[in-house]
Design a protein around this motif. Sequence first.
Motif, PDB file in Angstrom:
ATOM      1  N   GLU A 137      37.303  -7.837  -2.796  1.00  0.00           N
ATOM      2  CA  GLU A 137      37.264  -8.450  -4.121  1.00  0.00           C
ATOM      3  C   GLU A 137      38.594  -9.139  -4.449  1.00  0.00           C
ATOM      4  OE1 GLU A 137      34.589  -8.798  -5.588  1.00  0.00           O
ATOM      5  OE2 GLU A 137      33.252  -7.075  -5.285  1.00  0.00           O
ATOM      6  N   THR A 140      38.444 -11.803  -7.492  1.00  0.00           N
ATOM      7  CA  THR A 140      37.479 -11.312  -8.474  1.00  0.00           C
ATOM      8  C   THR A 140      38.210 -10.476  -9.517  1.00  0.00           C
ATOM      9  OG1 THR A 140      35.864 -11.180  -6.690  1.00  0.00           O
ATOM     10  CG2 THR A 140      35.302 -10.103  -8.761  1.00  0.00           C
ATOM     11  N   TYR A 186      32.790  -8.457  -1.734  1.00  0.00           N
ATOM     12  CA  TYR A 186      32.524  -9.636  -2.565  1.00  0.00           C
ATOM     13  C   TYR A 186      31.103 -10.141  -2.339  1.00  0.00           C
ATOM     14  CZ  TYR A 186      32.839 -14.412  -4.342  1.00  0.00           C
ATOM     15  OH  TYR A 186      32.618 -15.593  -5.018  1.00  0.00           O
TER      16      TYR A 186
END
Length: 355
Positions: free
Chosen positions: A128, A133, A191
Amino acid sequence: MDALEADDLLQLLSSRQARRLRVIENLLRGRRTVSTLFWGQRYRLLYLLDLGKALTRGGLDGPAQALVDRQLATWEAEEQPQLRLTPAGVAAQHAAQPFVPQTAVLWPQLDINAARKRLLLGVQVVSEYQHQTKRYYPLATDLATRQLVRRWFYQSDRQQLGTALQATLTRSLARLPERVATVTVAGFTGYQQPGLTNQQLAVRWQTTAWQVYLMHIEAVVTIAQAAQVATDPLSGLLGPLWTVPVTKSAQATLAAVQAGGTLDQIARQRRIKPSTVREHLLEAAIMLPEAAFPYERLLPATTQRTLLALLPAAIDDWTYTDLAPAVQAKIDFFTFRLLAIWQDKRGDSHGKSNG
């Protein structure tokens, strides 16, 4: 842990050796009595230790009876329920082509449950982060694991961590069978990739959730092996989880013996019962390599010869109470059991009845 099905239990049984169902259950539940460990050694199933802590007592009774009902195994009368494969069971066992872990001897040396949780969360966090993110749902796990992964992440070179992690995972997964590597990667969360559950993977690969679980463990142990090198990006996360597969108290007792103390002296010094000293030593003998235990000091050659001359060739047939009272008066059960452990590890004619 995913529940064992009858077909999973089938792979843990033998036609040449009746196996106590309660021993297999206790191994999975992490019940480390000397009896459980000894028979776990005899069955070559010590790798099951602690893999099923959620298993309840009697949790294997249903799968066992299912095998009997399908005429793949039979019950053998004993004080504890024992199962033996029938010829049909042997044929079914061979036809199943189950996953056979190659690193099983190392499993008791790693805190597998902790390693698996740390690895899964660590992979997600790095994935991530690599994709910048800001908001995502981390895998549900315990507070200690979250804190450890967070500390590891912030202490790492985050600019290089993604590339380094991908490289070490690629190298480790390349050492595994393609199917195991594929199943492992499919279980990772990252992700825009929710990891598949063991049940989902079992359906996809037409196997059982337990078999998938074993594949994941094989991968975790292989990855953790690489993490024993200080330069590996997962070193700080997984490296500390390698341990001596013997309790600290048993390690202390063994060290005292190796320093020259007698069993009675050690009991007094450590303020424990003489029976506890013997239990510690039997645990260490079972769980450690042969070279790490002072067998020759505790088993004089004359004692070995005396016992071996009186005992059957197959270790599984050894029964202390079958020895004459005069022999039992001179040789205690500790010595008898220690010799059985050593003979098994030496793999001589007394140790070839399992299978």
